[in-house]
Design a protein around this motif. Structure first.
Motif, mmCIF file in Angstrom:
data_model
loop_
_atom_site.group_PDB
_atom_site.id
_atom_site.type_symbol
_atom_site.label_atom_id
_atom_site.label_comp_id
_atom_site.label_asym_id
_atom_site.label_seq_id
_atom_site.Cartn_x
_atom_site.Cartn_y
_atom_site.Cartn_z
ATOM 1 N N THR A 332 0.832 -1.209 0.000
ATOM 2 C CA THR A 332 0.000 0.000 0.000
ATOM 3 C C THR A 332 0.860 1.251 0.000
ATOM 4 O O THR A 332 0.598 2.211 -0.741
ATOM 5 C CB THR A 332 -0.938 0.008 1.222
ATOM 6 O OG1 THR A 332 -1.771 -1.155 1.190
ATOM 7 C CG2 THR A 332 -1.822 1.245 1.215
ATOM 8 N N ARG A 333 1.907 1.250 0.822
ATOM 9 C CA ARG A 333 2.800 2.401 0.846
ATOM 10 C C ARG A 333 3.515 2.584 -0.496
ATOM 11 O O ARG A 333 3.780 3.708 -0.930
ATOM 12 C CB ARG A 333 3.808 2.268 1.991
ATOM 13 C CG ARG A 333 3.233 2.591 3.362
ATOM 14 C CD ARG A 333 4.327 2.701 4.401
ATOM 15 N NE ARG A 333 4.847 1.402 4.781
ATOM 16 C CZ ARG A 333 4.333 0.666 5.784
ATOM 17 N NH1 ARG A 333 3.304 1.106 6.466
ATOM 18 N NH2 ARG A 333 4.868 -0.502 6.090
ATOM 19 N N CYS A 334 3.850 1.475 -1.123
ATOM 20 C CA CYS A 334 4.478 1.560 -2.449
ATOM 21 C C CYS A 334 3.531 2.213 -3.453
ATOM 22 O O CYS A 334 3.911 3.121 -4.193
ATOM 23 C CB CYS A 334 4.852 0.162 -2.930
ATOM 24 S SG CYS A 334 6.273 -0.593 -2.115
ATOM 25 N N ILE A 335 2.295 1.743 -3.492
ATOM 26 C CA ILE A 335 1.333 2.246 -4.467
ATOM 27 C C ILE A 335 1.008 3.711 -4.225
ATOM 28 O O ILE A 335 0.804 4.485 -5.162
ATOM 29 C CB ILE A 335 0.046 1.387 -4.426
ATOM 30 C CG1 ILE A 335 0.368 -0.056 -4.866
ATOM 31 C CG2 ILE A 335 -1.037 1.987 -5.323
ATOM 32 C CD1 ILE A 335 -0.780 -1.017 -4.680
ATOM 33 N N GLU A 336 0.968 4.114 -2.957
ATOM 34 C CA GLU A 336 0.644 5.495 -2.617
ATOM 35 C C GLU A 336 1.821 6.448 -2.823
ATOM 36 O O GLU A 336 1.650 7.665 -2.757
ATOM 37 C CB GLU A 336 0.172 5.579 -1.162
ATOM 38 C CG GLU A 336 -1.180 4.921 -0.928
ATOM 39 C CD GLU A 336 -1.570 4.940 0.533
ATOM 40 O OE1 GLU A 336 -0.663 5.092 1.386
ATOM 41 O OE2 GLU A 336 -2.778 4.800 0.833
ATOM 42 N N SER A 337 2.997 5.919 -3.079
ATOM 43 C CA SER A 337 4.178 6.764 -3.199
ATOM 44 C C SER A 337 4.205 7.502 -4.530
ATOM 45 O O SER A 337 3.627 7.073 -5.530
ATOM 46 C CB SER A 337 5.447 5.917 -3.060
ATOM 47 O OG SER A 337 5.612 5.099 -4.197
ATOM 48 N N ALA A 339 6.840 7.867 -6.341
ATOM 49 C CA ALA A 339 7.678 7.100 -7.267
ATOM 50 C C ALA A 339 6.851 6.127 -8.088
ATOM 51 O O ALA A 339 7.056 5.988 -9.308
ATOM 52 C CB ALA A 339 8.754 6.348 -6.487
ATOM 53 N N THR A 340 5.898 5.460 -7.459
ATOM 54 C CA THR A 340 5.075 4.489 -8.168
ATOM 55 C C THR A 340 4.165 5.172 -9.183
ATOM 56 O O THR A 340 3.971 4.670 -10.299
ATOM 57 C CB THR A 340 4.241 3.677 -7.171
ATOM 58 O OG1 THR A 340 5.123 2.955 -6.299
ATOM 59 C CG2 THR A 340 3.342 2.678 -7.884
ATOM 60 N N SER A 341 3.614 6.325 -8.827
ATOM 61 C CA SER A 341 2.775 7.074 -9.778
ATOM 62 C C SER A 341 3.575 7.487 -10.994
ATOM 63 O O SER A 341 3.081 7.433 -12.132
ATOM 64 C CB SER A 341 2.183 8.304 -9.083
ATOM 65 O OG SER A 341 1.299 7.938 -8.051
ATOM 66 N N ILE A 342 4.814 7.895 -10.773
ATOM 67 C CA ILE A 342 5.685 8.290 -11.893
ATOM 68 C C ILE A 342 5.954 7.099 -12.807
ATOM 69 O O ILE A 342 5.927 7.212 -14.040
ATOM 70 C CB ILE A 342 7.001 8.883 -11.358
ATOM 71 C CG1 ILE A 342 6.738 10.222 -10.664
ATOM 72 C CG2 ILE A 342 8.015 9.063 -12.486
ATOM 73 C CD1 ILE A 342 7.947 10.805 -9.966
ATOM 74 N N VAL A 343 6.204 5.942 -12.208
ATOM 75 C CA VAL A 343 6.466 4.736 -13.009
ATOM 76 C C VAL A 343 5.234 4.342 -13.803
ATOM 77 O O VAL A 343 5.324 4.008 -14.996
ATOM 78 C CB VAL A 343 6.914 3.579 -12.094
ATOM 79 C CG1 VAL A 343 6.989 2.281 -12.888
ATOM 80 C CG2 VAL A 343 8.270 3.884 -11.475
#
Length: 440
Positions: A332-337, A339-343
């Motif tokens: 969840t923390r990864c998806i909310e980051s 960095a993940t939105s940019i990827v």
């Protein structure tokens, strides 16, 4: 005057003490030097061994990382056929519309031949073309966003699990080495044998049994974690589809299959569609993205698990959900980051360029020989090109990395550099095995 044979003996006796001291000093110096050299050589050997082990560990980490990325790609090849069936079951089966268009004339002819026959109202040719135009673009863009999200989710999941598995293996190996060292110490075994008892052995058996049970529970938790891909394929993609449908209907209003466009004009329409969709998906404080990836409520989560785990595994899962909760928290923390939105946005942009290249090539290939200088194409031509492009993007029947034939769209997304960078960041985050923190 002393006899000559007594003079050397007196000289030797006179310097014997000094000679002994000198010899003793030389021997001590030699011994000390030998000991120092021994420890220096031993230290150098240990340093060399440590460096060799570090290189070996780094190489193992690198190989496991590369294998994990390959496994992610293989997983996508397994998921795409399932995803295509879901799309077809949700009224996005383009082949059925094409079949209706081909059969439309025959059906009309049969209806005219039998004037007294009662038949269901048939869609006109214009209605079928309008439907094909709309649904081709909706399906194409929906596939773009969903597959991009799915490959991102798969990378995050497998890299999180592989990193944790590697850490667990390293810890177990260290404990086994320490245990082996103790067993090899005869003095230790002799001393501990005085107070060891059968109860201790029973305790060891209990610990082993508990460890096995914990391992089984952890495995079930990990399987539940991997089943999250089911959510995107069956539920989450509908969040995208609703936004995509609204934007496409708005952008294509007034454009009929017979209308003509240049490639540049078609690209402009598609660009605005993607930009408007991105603005809705990536806008601040919008739960659309996280709801696409993960079930938000406990009821949704329980429904997901009931669809993916058998009853026995589900019962075992409910007995201990600690590992699952930890994995979910990190994901969840990864998806909310950020960095993940940019990827994800990078994957979508790469998909857009892939689509425009393929549709452009297919559209120009459909040009008739007498129309070589024509720059305008009917929207119906773009529609068929989009349909063919979408079919290639979902094609996995003959494509597989194992056979050397690959899905070009998946290969394109798999090679996006920001995706590899994010995967490496998650995989190498070895300092957070217990806290599952993510540095965005």
């Amino acid at each position: 005057m002393l006899p000559p044979n007594q003079r050397p003996r007196s000289l030797l006796q006179r310097h014997r003490g000094k000679l002994l001291v000198s010899l003793t000093g030389i021997a001590a110096l030699f011994t000390t030097g030998s000991v120092v050299m021994f420890f220096i050589k031993r230290w150098l050997y240990k340093q060399q061994l440590r460096i060799t082990e570090q290189h070996f560990i780094k190489e193992q980490i690198r190989r496991r990382f590369e294998q994990t990325q390959e496994d992610s790609l293989y997983t996508m090849y397994e998921l795409l056929p399932v995803w295509e069936m879901v799309l077809n079951e949700n009224d996005l089966d383009l082949d059925s519309i094409v079949t209706q268009l081909k059969d439309q004339k025959n059906q009309s002819a049969r209806s005219n031949a039998d004037k007294s026959a009662e038949s269901l109202p048939l869609k006109t040719k214009a209605e079928l073309w309008n439907e094909l135009e709309l649904k081709s673009l909706i399906k194409l863009v929906t596939v773009t966003y969903t597959v991009s999200s799915l490959i991102l989710l798969t990378r995050l999941q497998l890299n999180i699990l592989t990193r944790n598995e590697y850490l667990d293996s390293a810890i177990k190996l260290t404990m086994e080495q320490e245990s082996s060292n103790k067993l090899n110490n005869k003095l230790y075994n002799w001393v501990t044998s005085w107070w060891s008892s059968p109860e201790d052995n029973m305790g060891d058996a209990t610990v082993a049994k508990k460890t096995k049970k914990d391992g089984q529970e952890a495995y079930i938790n990990e399987q539940a974690f991997l089943s999250l891909s089911w959510w995107i394929l069956n539920k989450g993609w509908l969040n995208y589809n609703e936004i995509i449908t609204g934007q496409i209907e708005s952008e294509l209003s007034g454009i009929n299959p017979r209308d003509t466009l240049t490639l540049e004009e078609f690209s402009s329409h598609l660009t605005r569609i993607f930009q408007n969709i991105n603005s809705q998906i990536f806008q601040q404080n919008n739960d659309s993205l996280i709801s696409t990836f993960l079930p938000r409520s406990s009821g949704e989560q329980e429904f997901l698990l009931s669809q993916t785990l058998d009853p026995q595994a589900l019962a075992g899962f409910h007995s201990n959900t600690l590992v699952f909760k930890q994995l979910i928290n990190e994901l969840t923390r990864c998806i909310e980051s950020t960095a993940t939105s940019i990827v994800l946005e990078s994957l979508i942009n790469e998909s857009f360029h892939y689509i425009m290249n393929k549709v452009g090539v297919k559209t120009m290939a459909k040009k008739k020989p007498e129309q070589e200088d024509q720059q305008h194409y009917q929207m119906a031509v773009f529609t068929m090109s989009m349909k063919d492009c979408c079919q290639e993007m979902l094609q996995t029947a003959a494509a597989s990395p194992h056979t050397g034939s690959v899905n070009e769209f998946l290969a394109t997304l798999d090679s996006v550099q920001p995706l590899d960078d994010l995967s490496a960041s998650v995989y190498s985050n070895f300092g957070v095995s217990s806290s599952y923190a993510f540095k965005s």
